[in-house]
Scaffold this motif. Sequence first.
Motif, PDB file in Angstrom:
ATOM      1  N   LEU A 230     -18.741  26.506 -14.394  1.00 14.81           N
ATOM      2  CA  LEU A 230     -17.713  27.516 -14.616  1.00 14.81           C
ATOM      3  C   LEU A 230     -16.436  27.092 -13.907  1.00 14.81           C
ATOM      4  O   LEU A 230     -16.454  26.808 -12.703  1.00 14.81           O
ATOM      5  N   THR A 231     -15.334  27.057 -14.643  1.00 12.59           N
ATOM      6  CA  THR A 231     -14.022  26.751 -14.066  1.00 12.59           C
ATOM      7  C   THR A 231     -13.175  28.007 -14.128  1.00 12.59           C
ATOM      8  O   THR A 231     -12.834  28.487 -15.219  1.00 12.59           O
ATOM      9  N   GLU A 237      -8.451  33.105 -17.778  1.00  8.80           N
ATOM     10  CA  GLU A 237      -9.695  33.184 -18.534  1.00  8.80           C
ATOM     11  C   GLU A 237     -10.512  31.940 -18.223  1.00  8.80           C
ATOM     12  O   GLU A 237     -10.062  30.810 -18.437  1.00  8.80           O
ATOM     13  N   ALA A 238     -11.705  32.129 -17.694  1.00  9.77           N
ATOM     14  CA  ALA A 238     -12.523  31.018 -17.225  1.00  9.77           C
ATOM     15  C   ALA A 238     -13.066  30.201 -18.394  1.00  9.77           C
ATOM     16  O   ALA A 238     -13.173  30.676 -19.534  1.00  9.77           O
ATOM     17  N   ARG A 239     -13.420  28.958 -18.082  1.00  6.54           N
ATOM     18  CA  ARG A 239     -14.055  28.082 -19.062  1.00  6.54           C
ATOM     19  C   ARG A 239     -15.477  27.803 -18.610  1.00  6.54           C
ATOM     20  O   ARG A 239     -15.714  27.414 -17.467  1.00  6.54           O
ATOM     21  N   LEU A 240     -16.423  27.982 -19.520  1.00 12.45           N
ATOM     22  CA  LEU A 240     -17.836  27.757 -19.224  1.00 12.45           C
ATOM     23  C   LEU A 240     -18.328  26.575 -20.056  1.00 12.45           C
ATOM     24  O   LEU A 240     -18.143  26.555 -21.277  1.00 12.45           O
ATOM     25  N   VAL A 241     -18.937  25.593 -19.375  1.00 16.45           N
ATOM     26  CA  VAL A 241     -19.574  24.476 -20.068  1.00 16.45           C
ATOM     27  C   VAL A 241     -21.072  24.722 -20.042  1.00 16.45           C
ATOM     28  O   VAL A 241     -21.673  24.793 -18.964  1.00 16.45           O
ATOM     29  N   LEU A 242     -21.671  24.849 -21.228  1.00 21.82           N
ATOM     30  CA  LEU A 242     -23.070  25.246 -21.333  1.00 21.82           C
ATOM     31  C   LEU A 242     -23.724  24.466 -22.467  1.00 21.82           C
ATOM     32  O   LEU A 242     -23.304  24.572 -23.626  1.00 21.82           O
ATOM     33  N   SER A 311     -30.284  32.961 -15.646  1.00 25.08           N
ATOM     34  CA  SER A 311     -31.618  32.367 -15.640  1.00 25.08           C
ATOM     35  C   SER A 311     -31.604  30.867 -15.371  1.00 25.08           C
ATOM     36  O   SER A 311     -32.650  30.237 -15.332  1.00 25.08           O
ATOM     37  N   ARG A 312     -30.413  30.295 -15.207  1.00 28.34           N
ATOM     38  CA  ARG A 312     -30.328  28.883 -14.835  1.00 28.34           C
ATOM     39  C   ARG A 312     -29.188  28.716 -13.832  1.00 28.34           C
ATOM     40  O   ARG A 312     -28.320  29.586 -13.720  1.00 28.34           O
ATOM     41  N   PRO A 313     -29.153  27.612 -13.084  1.00 28.05           N
ATOM     42  CA  PRO A 313     -28.089  27.426 -12.084  1.00 28.05           C
ATOM     43  C   PRO A 313     -26.708  27.402 -12.729  1.00 28.05           C
ATOM     44  O   PRO A 313     -26.530  26.867 -13.828  1.00 28.05           O
ATOM     45  N   LEU A 314     -25.748  27.986 -12.027  1.00 26.33           N
ATOM     46  CA  LEU A 314     -24.356  27.985 -12.471  1.00 26.33           C
ATOM     47  C   LEU A 314     -23.493  27.471 -11.331  1.00 26.33           C
ATOM     48  O   LEU A 314     -23.472  28.055 -10.241  1.00 26.33           O
TER      49      LEU A 314
END
Length: 422
Positions: A230-231, A237-242, A311-314
């Motif tokens: 998460l940036t 507005e944040a950017r999520l790489v998933l 449910s997973r590391p962020l």
Amino acid sequence: MSDPWVALEPGADAVERLRALRRAHETFTAVGTVPGPVRPVVADSWRRSARAGVGPDGSASVDLADGDLGAYRAEHPLAPVMPLFRELMGTFAADGEHLLAVCDAHGRLLWVEGHPATRRKADRMNFVPGAGWAESAVGTNAPGTAVAVDRPVQVFAAEHFIRQVQPWTCAAAPVHDPRTGRVLGAVDITGGDGLAHPHSLGFVQAVARAAEAQLALLGPRAEAVGTAELTALGRDEARLVLDGRSIRLSRRHSEIMVLLARRPEGVTGDELLCALYQDESVTPVTLRAELARLRRVLGPGLLASRPYRLSRPLVSDATVVEQRLRTGAVAAAAAAYGGPLLPASQAPAVVRLRERLADGLRGALIARRDPDLLADWAHAPWGEDDLEVWRALAAVRPAAAVHSRLAALEAELAAPTGPHAR
């Protein structure tokens, strides 16, 4: 001296500087006071050395030898970048009759390579692989002091605390884990007085940064180990790489993800409601609807409930800066700071976190007195009006442009405001 981290500026009289440092060292070891000619970084290191019980006539001891050293080096996180160190520094060390050295986070030398004659001289003071060169063991020296203060540093001649080391000059820079900011060790160049130049300090700093970049490339990618990134610093507005996807989150979803990143154990609905909304009339139904929309954006299985958690590391860039500040890795924290956290957010918990993060970092920068780090902050959009940082910068880098900007800020502060101002 305009840069307190540089041992000897171009044009300075090295012989006279050496005489002054020897007299200062004698004064300190005799009466415990540091005379004026000594740089603050060295004076502080001398005091730490004395408090640690280091004597000026001491010497280094070998902590690891033979098989133990080989096994430790093979498993050390800096082992993969030794080829890079040799490529960038090997020829420079050999041609200049210098040594390339790499230590761990405890100041223990892991590799010492370079000119054969210089190595033989260094052997006589136990500047060898496996020897302990922590500041607390042998006093002021570039690799030991660099990991102690987490800052590139030069040590010139009689600035060394132990007399046996005073014929030498060295420059070292810490190397950090690119993900956690933890200090892994330091890379060092050691030799004669010719290294007492700003270029040698900049050189090892550039090598350390290259090593950190290489470690980042060698490390596992976030999606390969099931971690989301998460940036949110410097972004409304944040950017999520998933899972290889880059998702631009709404402002409210950005706030929720920032808070969940800091609370991997989860938060209750009531806690999240208070953290997100200033208006106490907002109902839990509104929050549940927002979380349902977020769940659709993220996809199935990532956002769990009772309590709300991931449910997973962020990995969040904000938590990275926090972690680095907690471990004292100020330079690494500043490098990871992309600006205020979600600057347009008015969510109470985000506002508190944004202020705490910015105040913590700027306070650490002011205390560190590193002119480059202070200048980076002062010239960034969030620091251009930061009076205290400009004052700190003027104290360590008294350039005309810095004083001009500081005078303008102080004049603005002193000017009357409000309806009666003229």
